[in-house]
Design a protein around this motif. Sequence first.
Motif, PDB file in Angstrom:
ATOM      1  N   GLU A  20       0.831  -1.210   0.000  1.00 39.62           N
ATOM      2  CA  GLU A  20       0.000   0.000   0.000  1.00 39.62           C
ATOM      3  C   GLU A  20       0.867   1.262   0.000  1.00 39.62           C
ATOM      4  OE1 GLU A  20      -3.949  -1.530   2.386  1.00 39.62           O
ATOM      5  OE2 GLU A  20      -2.144  -1.031   3.536  1.00 39.62           O
ATOM      6  N   GLU A  21       1.931   1.251   0.782  1.00 40.19           N
ATOM      7  CA  GLU A  21       2.851   2.395   0.826  1.00 40.19           C
ATOM      8  C   GLU A  21       3.485   2.617  -0.541  1.00 40.19           C
ATOM      9  OE1 GLU A  21       3.787   4.594   3.173  1.00 40.19           O
ATOM     10  OE2 GLU A  21       2.573   3.772   4.800  1.00 40.19           O
ATOM     11  N   TYR A  22       3.954   1.546  -1.175  1.00 39.51           N
ATOM     12  CA  TYR A  22       4.600   1.653  -2.479  1.00 39.51           C
ATOM     13  C   TYR A  22       3.607   2.134  -3.540  1.00 39.51           C
ATOM     14  CZ  TYR A  22       7.090   0.534  -6.739  1.00 39.51           C
ATOM     15  OH  TYR A  22       7.681   0.619  -7.980  1.00 39.51           O
ATOM     16  N   THR A  23       2.405   1.611  -3.513  1.00 35.84           N
ATOM     17  CA  THR A  23       1.389   2.024  -4.475  1.00 35.84           C
ATOM     18  C   THR A  23       1.091   3.510  -4.347  1.00 35.84           C
ATOM     19  OG1 THR A  23       0.405  -0.187  -4.464  1.00 35.84           O
ATOM     20  CG2 THR A  23      -0.986   1.611  -5.249  1.00 35.84           C
ATOM     21  N   GLN A  24       0.928   3.985  -3.126  1.00 31.22           N
ATOM     22  CA  GLN A  24       0.667   5.408  -2.897  1.00 31.22           C
ATOM     23  C   GLN A  24       1.848   6.259  -3.373  1.00 31.22           C
ATOM     24  OE1 GLN A  24      -2.212   6.772  -1.966  1.00 31.22           O
ATOM     25  NE2 GLN A  24      -1.304   8.771  -2.294  1.00 31.22           N
ATOM     26  N   PHE A  25       3.065   5.825  -3.067  1.00 26.39           N
ATOM     27  CA  PHE A  25       4.252   6.531  -3.518  1.00 26.39           C
ATOM     28  C   PHE A  25       4.269   6.642  -5.038  1.00 26.39           C
ATOM     29  CE2 PHE A  25       8.472   6.082  -5.402  1.00 26.39           C
ATOM     30  CZ  PHE A  25       9.042   7.281  -5.020  1.00 26.39           C
ATOM     31  N   CYS A  26       3.987   5.528  -5.723  1.00 23.94           N
ATOM     32  CA  CYS A  26       4.023   5.516  -7.190  1.00 23.94           C
ATOM     33  C   CYS A  26       2.969   6.445  -7.786  1.00 23.94           C
ATOM     34  CB  CYS A  26       3.850   4.100  -7.725  1.00 23.94           C
ATOM     35  SG  CYS A  26       5.316   3.085  -7.447  1.00 23.94           S
ATOM     36  N   GLU A  31       2.282  11.361 -10.800  1.00 25.68           N
ATOM     37  CA  GLU A  31       1.652  12.676 -10.964  1.00 25.68           C
ATOM     38  C   GLU A  31       2.702  13.783 -10.966  1.00 25.68           C
ATOM     39  OE1 GLU A  31      -1.579  15.568  -8.756  1.00 25.68           O
ATOM     40  OE2 GLU A  31      -1.588  13.422  -8.322  1.00 25.68           O
ATOM     41  N   ARG A  32       3.665  13.685 -10.055  1.00 28.04           N
ATOM     42  CA  ARG A  32       4.721  14.702  -9.982  1.00 28.04           C
ATOM     43  C   ARG A  32       5.507  14.751 -11.280  1.00 28.04           C
ATOM     44  NH1 ARG A  32       9.932  15.385  -9.399  1.00 28.04           N
ATOM     45  NH2 ARG A  32      10.414  13.182  -9.322  1.00 28.04           N
ATOM     46  N   ARG A  33       5.878  13.584 -11.810  1.00 28.04           N
ATOM     47  CA  ARG A  33       6.649  13.542 -13.049  1.00 28.04           C
ATOM     48  C   ARG A  33       5.836  14.029 -14.246  1.00 28.04           C
ATOM     49  NH1 ARG A  33      11.208   9.165 -13.190  1.00 28.04           N
ATOM     50  NH2 ARG A  33      11.750   9.089 -10.985  1.00 28.04           N
ATOM     51  N   MET A  34       4.560  13.706 -14.269  1.00 28.99           N
ATOM     52  CA  MET A  34       3.709  14.154 -15.377  1.00 28.99           C
ATOM     53  C   MET A  34       3.561  15.672 -15.380  1.00 28.99           C
ATOM     54  SD  MET A  34       0.811  11.152 -15.370  1.00 28.99           S
ATOM     55  CE  MET A  34      -0.111  11.792 -16.755  1.00 28.99           C
ATOM     56  N   GLU A  42       5.359   7.461 -19.573  1.00 32.52           N
ATOM     57  CA  GLU A  42       4.332   6.936 -18.672  1.00 32.52           C
ATOM     58  C   GLU A  42       4.209   5.415 -18.776  1.00 32.52           C
ATOM     59  OE1 GLU A  42      -0.410   7.626 -17.650  1.00 32.52           O
ATOM     60  OE2 GLU A  42       0.571   8.853 -19.162  1.00 32.52           O
ATOM     61  N   GLN A  43       4.306   4.889 -19.974  1.00 33.11           N
ATOM     62  CA  GLN A  43       4.172   3.446 -20.162  1.00 33.11           C
ATOM     63  C   GLN A  43       5.298   2.697 -19.450  1.00 33.11           C
ATOM     64  OE1 GLN A  43       3.943   2.118 -24.225  1.00 33.11           O
ATOM     65  NE2 GLN A  43       3.887  -0.032 -23.654  1.00 33.11           N
ATOM     66  N   SER A  44       6.523   3.160 -19.586  1.00 35.65           N
ATOM     67  CA  SER A  44       7.651   2.508 -18.901  1.00 35.65           C
ATOM     68  C   SER A  44       7.503   2.589 -17.388  1.00 35.65           C
ATOM     69  CB  SER A  44       8.975   3.141 -19.321  1.00 35.65           C
ATOM     70  OG  SER A  44       9.243   2.865 -20.671  1.00 35.65           O
ATOM     71  N   PHE A  45       7.054   3.742 -16.897  1.00 36.13           N
ATOM     72  CA  PHE A  45       6.842   3.914 -15.466  1.00 36.13           C
ATOM     73  C   PHE A  45       5.801   2.913 -14.968  1.00 36.13           C
ATOM     74  CE2 PHE A  45       4.931   5.722 -11.685  1.00 36.13           C
ATOM     75  CZ  PHE A  45       6.018   6.205 -10.982  1.00 36.13           C
ATOM     76  N   ASP A  46       4.690   2.797 -15.692  1.00 35.06           N
ATOM     77  CA  ASP A  46       3.625   1.868 -15.299  1.00 35.06           C
ATOM     78  C   ASP A  46       4.112   0.419 -15.323  1.00 35.06           C
ATOM     79  OD1 ASP A  46       1.858   3.961 -14.897  1.00 35.06           O
ATOM     80  OD2 ASP A  46       0.887   3.732 -16.847  1.00 35.06           O
TER      81      ASP A  46
END
Length: 65
Positions: A20-26, A31-34, A42-46
């Motif tokens: 849950e912590e990692y998901t929230q961080f991601c 959003e910050r990077r976008m 975005e695709q590579s990040f996902d």
Amino acid sequence: MSAGEHTKPLNMTERRSTIEEYTQFCLEEKERRMNSGADFDEQSFDEATELTLRKLEMLADEGWV
């Protein structure tokens, strides 16, 4: 009694799992990077996020996280 005796530290209000912590961080990092104005794949990040989540879930199933 002082006013501080009835308050909890911020980290004690909610207990979240590593996943849950990692998901929230991601979500926040994506959003910050976008919004940064820099090039962002975005695709590579996902894909990287999903790979890491799968590995964390495997570790959780084995009792490591």
